[in-house]
Design a protein around this motif. Sequence first.
Motif, short mmCIF file in Angstrom:
data_model
loop_
_atom_site.label_atom_id
_atom_site.label_comp_id
_atom_site.label_asym_id
_atom_site.label_seq_id
_atom_site.Cartn_x
_atom_site.Cartn_y
_atom_site.Cartn_z
N GLU A 12 0.82 -1.22 0.00
CA GLU A 12 0.00 0.00 0.00
C GLU A 12 0.84 1.26 0.00
O GLU A 12 0.31 2.37 0.03
N GLY A 13 2.17 1.11 0.01
CA GLY A 13 3.06 2.27 -0.03
C GLY A 13 3.44 2.83 1.32
O GLY A 13 4.12 3.85 1.42
N ARG A 14 3.00 2.18 2.42
CA ARG A 14 3.36 2.66 3.76
C ARG A 14 4.80 2.27 4.08
O ARG A 14 5.26 1.20 3.70
N ALA A 15 5.48 3.16 4.79
CA ALA A 15 6.88 2.89 5.16
C ALA A 15 6.95 1.68 6.08
O ALA A 15 6.20 1.57 7.04
N ARG A 16 7.83 0.79 5.77
CA ARG A 16 8.11 -0.40 6.59
C ARG A 16 9.60 -0.61 6.54
O ARG A 16 10.12 -1.17 5.59
N ASN A 17 10.30 -0.12 7.54
CA ASN A 17 11.75 -0.22 7.54
C ASN A 17 12.15 -1.67 7.72
O ASN A 17 11.96 -2.25 8.78
N ALA A 18 12.72 -2.24 6.68
CA ALA A 18 13.09 -3.65 6.68
C ALA A 18 14.53 -3.88 7.10
O ALA A 18 14.96 -5.02 7.18
N ARG A 19 15.28 -2.81 7.37
CA ARG A 19 16.67 -3.01 7.78
C ARG A 19 16.72 -3.72 9.12
O ARG A 19 15.93 -3.43 10.02
N PRO A 20 17.65 -4.64 9.26
CA PRO A 20 17.81 -5.27 10.58
C PRO A 20 18.28 -4.23 11.59
O PRO A 20 18.88 -3.21 11.23
N LEU A 24 19.35 -2.10 20.56
CA LEU A 24 18.97 -0.73 20.91
C LEU A 24 18.25 -0.04 19.76
O LEU A 24 18.08 1.18 19.77
N GLY A 25 17.86 -0.82 18.75
CA GLY A 25 17.08 -0.27 17.65
C GLY A 25 17.89 0.44 16.58
O GLY A 25 17.32 1.03 15.67
N ARG A 26 19.22 0.40 16.67
CA ARG A 26 20.05 1.04 15.66
C ARG A 26 20.01 0.22 14.38
O ARG A 26 20.17 -1.01 14.43
N PRO A 27 19.83 0.89 13.24
CA PRO A 27 19.82 0.15 11.98
C PRO A 27 21.18 -0.47 11.68
O PRO A 27 22.22 0.14 11.94
N LEU A 28 21.14 -1.68 11.19
CA LEU A 28 22.34 -2.39 10.76
C LEU A 28 22.31 -2.47 9.23
O LEU A 28 21.27 -2.25 8.61
N PRO A 29 23.42 -2.81 8.61
CA PRO A 29 23.41 -2.95 7.15
C PRO A 29 22.44 -4.06 6.71
O PRO A 29 22.25 -5.04 7.43
N TYR A 30 21.85 -3.87 5.54
CA TYR A 30 20.99 -4.91 4.98
C TYR A 30 21.78 -6.21 4.92
O TYR A 30 22.97 -6.21 4.62
N GLU A 33 22.91 -9.74 10.60
CA GLU A 33 22.08 -10.45 11.58
C GLU A 33 21.61 -9.45 12.63
O GLU A 33 22.42 -8.84 13.31
N GLY A 34 20.33 -9.24 12.73
CA GLY A 34 19.79 -8.30 13.70
C GLY A 34 18.95 -9.00 14.75
O GLY A 34 18.84 -10.23 14.78
N VAL A 35 18.37 -8.21 15.61
CA VAL A 35 17.47 -8.68 16.64
C VAL A 35 16.06 -8.72 16.04
O VAL A 35 15.69 -7.81 15.29
N ALA A 36 15.30 -9.73 16.38
CA ALA A 36 13.93 -9.83 15.86
C ALA A 36 13.14 -8.58 16.23
O ALA A 36 13.20 -8.11 17.37
N ARG A 37 12.44 -8.04 15.27
CA ARG A 37 11.63 -6.84 15.49
C ARG A 37 10.34 -7.21 16.20
O ARG A 37 9.82 -8.31 16.06
N GLY A 60 17.54 -5.68 27.94
CA GLY A 60 18.35 -4.61 27.37
C GLY A 60 17.85 -4.13 26.02
O GLY A 60 18.63 -3.65 25.20
N MET A 61 16.54 -4.24 25.79
CA MET A 61 15.94 -3.87 24.52
C MET A 61 14.85 -2.80 24.70
O MET A 61 13.70 -3.01 24.37
N PRO A 62 15.22 -1.63 25.22
CA PRO A 62 14.21 -0.61 25.47
C PRO A 62 13.56 -0.07 24.20
O PRO A 62 12.39 0.34 24.24
N PHE A 63 14.26 -0.07 23.08
CA PHE A 63 13.66 0.37 21.82
C PHE A 63 12.47 -0.52 21.48
O PHE A 63 11.41 -0.05 21.07
N HIS A 64 12.63 -1.81 21.69
CA HIS A 64 11.57 -2.76 21.39
C HIS A 64 10.44 -2.65 22.41
O HIS A 64 9.26 -2.78 22.06
N ALA A 65 10.77 -2.36 23.67
CA ALA A 65 9.75 -2.13 24.68
C ALA A 65 8.91 -0.90 24.32
O ALA A 65 7.68 -0.91 24.50
N HIS A 66 9.54 0.12 23.77
CA HIS A 66 8.80 1.32 23.37
C HIS A 66 7.75 0.97 22.32
O HIS A 66 6.65 1.51 22.32
#
Length: 161
Positions: A12-20, A24-30, A33-37, A60-66
């Motif tokens: 539908e064109g909505r933003a969905r950030n697929a980067r791992p 702490l929610g920091r984007p990693l390179p495509y 290996e990232g943390v499950a969203r 230690g995942m406050p970004f995910h808790a938010h």
Amino acid sequence: MDSSAARDRDAEGRARNARPRDGLGRPLPYGAEGVARQPEGVTRRPDETVREAQRLLAAGMPFHAHEVFEDAWKSGPAQEEPLWRGLAQLAVGLTHAARGNAKGAASLLERGTGSLARYAAREGVPTYGMDLDGLAGWARALAGRLPGPVDAATDAPRLTH
């Protein structure tokens, strides 16, 4: 790859950030290996929200808790929005503190504390076993330690009494 996938957009064109992302929610390179969203738009009972957010904070995942708190504020009753928004702001404040962004952390911790204080000042509002005064004290103490090293798991708050 179609243009919507290249721009991290859904059909539908909505933003969905697929980067791992890291814990702490920091984007990693495509491809990294990232943390499950956290899944978005999950409706939980308040006790489930508190339990899941506490689990993520302790890990230690406050970004995910938010994100869990954000789901509660968007899907819950309008009168509880300041509670869940304030908790989300505290979680993002901890995220910024752990990332070393003292100014952003202090700002969000202050905003979150203010939101919780306005919520708690209303008569008879549910707190779901959370210690809002204790959380405000935790936020003030954390802000007072900045800038300084913050460990997202060790320095995470305990939500309930």
